[in-house]
Structure formats: structure tokens, C-alpha cells
Scaffold this motif. Structure first.
Motif, mmCIF file in Angstrom:
data_model
loop_
_atom_site.group_PDB
_atom_site.id
_atom_site.type_symbol
_atom_site.label_atom_id
_atom_site.label_comp_id
_atom_site.label_asym_id
_atom_site.label_seq_id
_atom_site.Cartn_x
_atom_site.Cartn_y
_atom_site.Cartn_z
ATOM 1 N N PHE A 148 0.803 -1.219 0.000
ATOM 2 C CA PHE A 148 0.000 0.000 0.000
ATOM 3 C C PHE A 148 0.835 1.268 0.000
ATOM 4 N N SER A 149 2.155 1.105 -0.211
ATOM 5 C CA SER A 149 3.002 2.288 -0.318
ATOM 6 C C SER A 149 2.736 2.978 -1.653
ATOM 7 N N HIS A 150 3.218 4.183 -1.770
ATOM 8 C CA HIS A 150 2.973 4.988 -2.967
ATOM 9 C C HIS A 150 3.532 4.313 -4.219
ATOM 10 N N SER A 151 4.668 3.628 -4.086
ATOM 11 C CA SER A 151 5.329 3.042 -5.255
ATOM 12 C C SER A 151 4.813 1.656 -5.611
ATOM 13 N N GLN A 152 3.959 1.051 -4.731
ATOM 14 C CA GLN A 152 3.438 -0.297 -4.971
ATOM 15 C C GLN A 152 4.560 -1.262 -5.374
ATOM 16 N N ARG A 153 5.463 -1.480 -4.449
ATOM 17 C CA ARG A 153 6.678 -2.261 -4.713
ATOM 18 C C ARG A 153 6.372 -3.714 -5.039
ATOM 19 N N PRO A 154 7.035 -4.271 -6.043
ATOM 20 C CA PRO A 154 6.859 -5.695 -6.340
ATOM 21 C C PRO A 154 7.476 -6.555 -5.242
ATOM 22 N N PHE A 155 6.936 -7.764 -5.070
ATOM 23 C CA PHE A 155 7.462 -8.734 -4.106
ATOM 24 C C PHE A 155 8.166 -9.823 -4.897
ATOM 25 N N ILE A 156 9.469 -10.011 -4.641
ATOM 26 C CA ILE A 156 10.305 -10.905 -5.431
ATOM 27 C C ILE A 156 11.070 -11.848 -4.508
ATOM 28 N N VAL A 157 11.071 -13.129 -4.845
ATOM 29 C CA VAL A 157 11.974 -14.082 -4.199
ATOM 30 C C VAL A 157 13.055 -14.432 -5.213
ATOM 31 N N GLU A 158 14.296 -14.215 -4.814
ATOM 32 C CA GLU A 158 15.443 -14.446 -5.694
ATOM 33 C C GLU A 158 16.232 -15.655 -5.208
ATOM 34 N N THR A 159 16.625 -16.521 -6.141
ATOM 35 C CA THR A 159 17.545 -17.610 -5.824
ATOM 36 C C THR A 159 18.776 -17.476 -6.707
ATOM 37 N N ARG A 160 19.705 -18.384 -6.538
ATOM 38 C CA ARG A 160 20.892 -18.416 -7.382
ATOM 39 C C ARG A 160 20.523 -18.565 -8.862
ATOM 40 N N ASP A 161 19.367 -19.186 -9.149
ATOM 41 C CA ASP A 161 19.006 -19.543 -10.516
ATOM 42 C C ASP A 161 18.086 -18.548 -11.209
ATOM 43 N N GLY A 162 17.420 -17.678 -10.449
ATOM 44 C CA GLY A 162 16.498 -16.747 -11.078
ATOM 45 C C GLY A 162 15.617 -16.058 -10.058
ATOM 46 N N ILE A 163 14.486 -15.508 -10.542
ATOM 47 C CA ILE A 163 13.575 -14.781 -9.660
ATOM 48 C C ILE A 163 12.150 -15.267 -9.843
ATOM 49 N N ALA A 164 11.350 -15.116 -8.772
ATOM 50 C CA ALA A 164 9.929 -15.456 -8.804
ATOM 51 C C ALA A 164 9.173 -14.270 -8.212
ATOM 52 N N GLN A 165 8.475 -13.522 -9.057
ATOM 53 C CA GLN A 165 7.778 -12.309 -8.623
ATOM 54 C C GLN A 165 6.302 -12.596 -8.411
ATOM 55 N N ALA A 166 5.818 -12.242 -7.237
ATOM 56 C CA ALA A 166 4.429 -12.506 -6.891
ATOM 57 C C ALA A 166 3.492 -11.620 -7.705
ATOM 58 N N LEU A 167 2.491 -12.248 -8.309
ATOM 59 C CA LEU A 167 1.380 -11.529 -8.924
ATOM 60 C C LEU A 167 0.115 -11.846 -8.147
ATOM 61 N N GLY A 168 0.306 -12.456 -6.988
ATOM 62 C CA GLY A 168 -0.799 -12.879 -6.145
ATOM 63 C C GLY A 168 -0.349 -13.016 -4.708
ATOM 64 N N THR A 169 -0.662 -14.142 -4.080
ATOM 65 C CA THR A 169 -0.527 -14.189 -2.631
ATOM 66 C C THR A 169 0.346 -15.292 -2.048
ATOM 67 N N LEU A 170 0.376 -16.484 -2.644
ATOM 68 C CA LEU A 170 0.967 -17.618 -1.924
ATOM 69 C C LEU A 170 1.762 -18.514 -2.866
ATOM 70 N N TYR A 171 3.067 -18.721 -2.538
ATOM 71 C CA TYR A 171 3.888 -19.635 -3.335
ATOM 72 C C TYR A 171 5.109 -20.069 -2.541
#
Length: 305
Positions: A148-171
Motif C-alpha cells: 500500500f506504499s505509494h510506489s506499490q513495490r513488487p514482491f520478489i523471491v530471488e535464488t541463485r538460478d532466477g527470480i519469482a515475482q508474486a502476482l498474487g498471494t501464496l507460493y
């Protein structure tokens, strides 16, 4: 010594430690600074290694100035310990850890949560532009709330192999020695490999994917028990014993080894993640296997004779 040896015989951590030592002097020559900048530019991993070692040193002695000899001694001890345990510095320095057998849910500042599985390590790197979790080892469950911040920051989980960006809620995201696995439990997640960060694919709820640094593999159906470990349960349906033992090794101190033929047996049932010894007894009662322990640190699993 005017510059650090950059050959393959010297590990990145050792090179970085030498630079920390060299740059610890109050007066740094222009030549030394130039050599340092050249070393940083040679490989993107150099800066990361230097920042990790420098952060380690600052965290050990944040207020007290040390001699070059003192810095070298402390860093040498730490690097030796890392080598003995087979862990890179990034895992030692991770902000959040779980010990073997520990499963912990962590509240984040934005209202989201992550749950770290046994023997896992992660860094939480939130700033004004993004909400990033760097998984150094093991497995986590991400429960994501809207930003709910002004910039609406993306939520990203990063591993050695790549990234997984949330477009929802649970993973969930898991990093093994060879690859990473993402399971989408609810909504959607965008996944990209390290080699192709600008070519993500989007997974829907109920999908899973394996990735390594080079590529993404074909999506599959997520197991219905993909999050059962958060309740300290491991649920299997016709699973290879070899995979089950690999899973249990995360929760067991010491080493678990299995005979190749025994590893081809299959098991259906529920095992306790918080009691590896009880799990092994359940397997021994259900399957034609023999389990032998050696000195409390090695468990050998073989077919019954």
C-alpha cells in the motif's frame, strides 16, 4: 603486496578478504585504488564477494579500529570455518536462518510473511522500490500482501538460478545444490531464469516449475501437499524412496545414505518432519528395508537381506 592475485587458485572469498585487508589502512594510494577498481570490474561476482566480506568484518568490529594483522587473523578464521562447513559466505551472513529441524514463520514489515523450512537461510532486502527476499539455501513459503506504499513495490523471491515475482498471494520457492523449484499455491507468479531475466513466464495456481541459471523447464502440476512441511508433515503419494530420503536429510543431523535399489521403492503416506527418527521407523515398517546407524552421524538404508 600491491594487488590481489586473481587466478583461479585463489577463491573469490580469499581475494575479497585480501582487499579488505589492503583497504583497511588509513591512507590508500591512487595506484592501489585503481587496482581495486580494476579487480571489481573484472567480474560482477567480485563486488558481491567484497561487500560480503567487508560487511562481515564491519559486523564483527563495528566501532573498533583494528590493525591489518588483526583483520587478517579474524577474516582467516572465518574463511576457514566457512570452508570446513562447505558454506559460502553469503549463507553465513544471511539475515534469517533456521537450524536443522526448525521451521519458522517470519513477519515482514509490509504485513507479508515468509516461512523458512529446516536448514534454510535468506536475506530480507526491502527498500523504496521493491520487496526482495534472497533465498540463500533451503526452502520458503511466501504469503504476500498487497503493497500500500505509494510506489506499490513488487514482491520478489530471488535464488541463485532466477527470480519469482508474486502476482498474487501464496507460493513456495526452493533452492537445491543444482536447481530451484517454484510452486504456485494461489493466484499467479512470474518466473525468469538468471540468464534471461527479461523473458519471464507466468504460472497459475496449481503449477510448478524447475529452473537453473540457464533456463526454465516445462511447468508441471503442483503437488497438493506442497506446503505440508509448514505444518511439520511430509505427505507422499507413490513417491520414490530415494526422493523421500533426500527430503528427510533436511531435517536430520548427520548423513542419510540409501542403497540404489532401495531408493527405487515407492511409499504412500505421511511422515513427521519434526521427528526424522520416527519417520525412518515408519518407512522401515512399511517397506522391505533395513536401517543401520553408525556413531549417531551416519544412517545407511538398504534392502532387507
Amino acid at each position: 603486496m600491491s594487488k590481489v592475485d586473481g587466478t583461479n587458485s585463489t577463491s573469490l572469498s580469499e581475494q575479497a578478504a585480501e582487499w579488505v585487508i589492503l583497504l583497511s589502512d588509513g591512507e590508500i594510494s591512487h595506484e592501489l585504488r585503481t587496482d581495486f577498481e580494476t579487480w571489481l570490474a573484472q567480474d560482477s561476482r567480485h563486488r558481491e564477494a567484497y561487500e560480503q566480506v567487508d560487511h562481515l568484518w564491519q559486523s564483527l568490529t563495528p566501532q573498533k579500529r583494528q590493525s591489518r594483522k588483526g583483520i587478517k587473523l579474524v577474516l582467516s578464521i572465518v574463511l576457514l570455518l566457512c570452508g570446513l562447513h562447505g558454506l559460502p559466505l553469503s549463507e553465513w551472513l544471511a539475515g534469517e536462518h533456521t537450524s536443522i529441524g526448525e521451521i519458522r514463520r517470519i513477519a515482514l514489515t509490509d504485513g507479508s510473511h515468509i516461512t523458512l523450512d529446516s536448514d534454510s537461510a535468506a536475506d530480507i532486502a526491502f527498500d523504496t522500490h521493491q520487496r526482495r527476499i534472497i533465498l540463500r539455501r533451503g526452502r520458503l513459503l511466501a504469503e504476500v500482501t498487497p503493497d500500500f506504499s505509494h510506489s506499490q513495490r513488487p514482491f520478489i523471491v530471488e535464488t541463485r538460478d532466477g527470480i519469482a515475482q508474486a502476482l498474487g498471494t501464496l507460493y513456495t520457492v526452493e533452492q537445491s545444490d543444482y536447481d530451484s523449484i517454484v510452486n504456485v499455491i494461489e493466484s499467479r507468479v512470474a518466473i525468469a531464469s538468471r540468464a534471461r531475466p527479461h523473458q519471464p513466464i507466468t504460472l497459475q495456481a496449481g503449477q510448478s516449475i524447475r529452473l537453473d541459471r540457464r533456463q526454465l523447464y516445462q511447468p508441471k502440476t503442483t503437488s497438493t501437499s506442497a506446503t505440508s512441511w509448514t505444518q511439520a508433515r511430509l505427505i507422499y503419494q507413490d513417491a520414490l524412496l530415494d526422493q523421500i530420503i533426500s527430503d528427510l536429510a533436511r531435517y536430520q543431523k548427520g548423513v542419510l545414505k540409501i542403497n540404489e535399489q532401495a531408493g527405487q521403492l515407492r511409499f504412500t503416506g505421511v511422515l513427521p518432519a519434526d521427528d526424522a527418527e520416527a519417520a525412518l521407523i515408519i518407512l522401515q515398517d512399511a517397506l522391505p528395508i533395513h536401517i543401520k546407524q553408525y556413531g549417531g552421524w551416519l544412517v545407511w538404508i538398504d534392502l532387507q537381506k
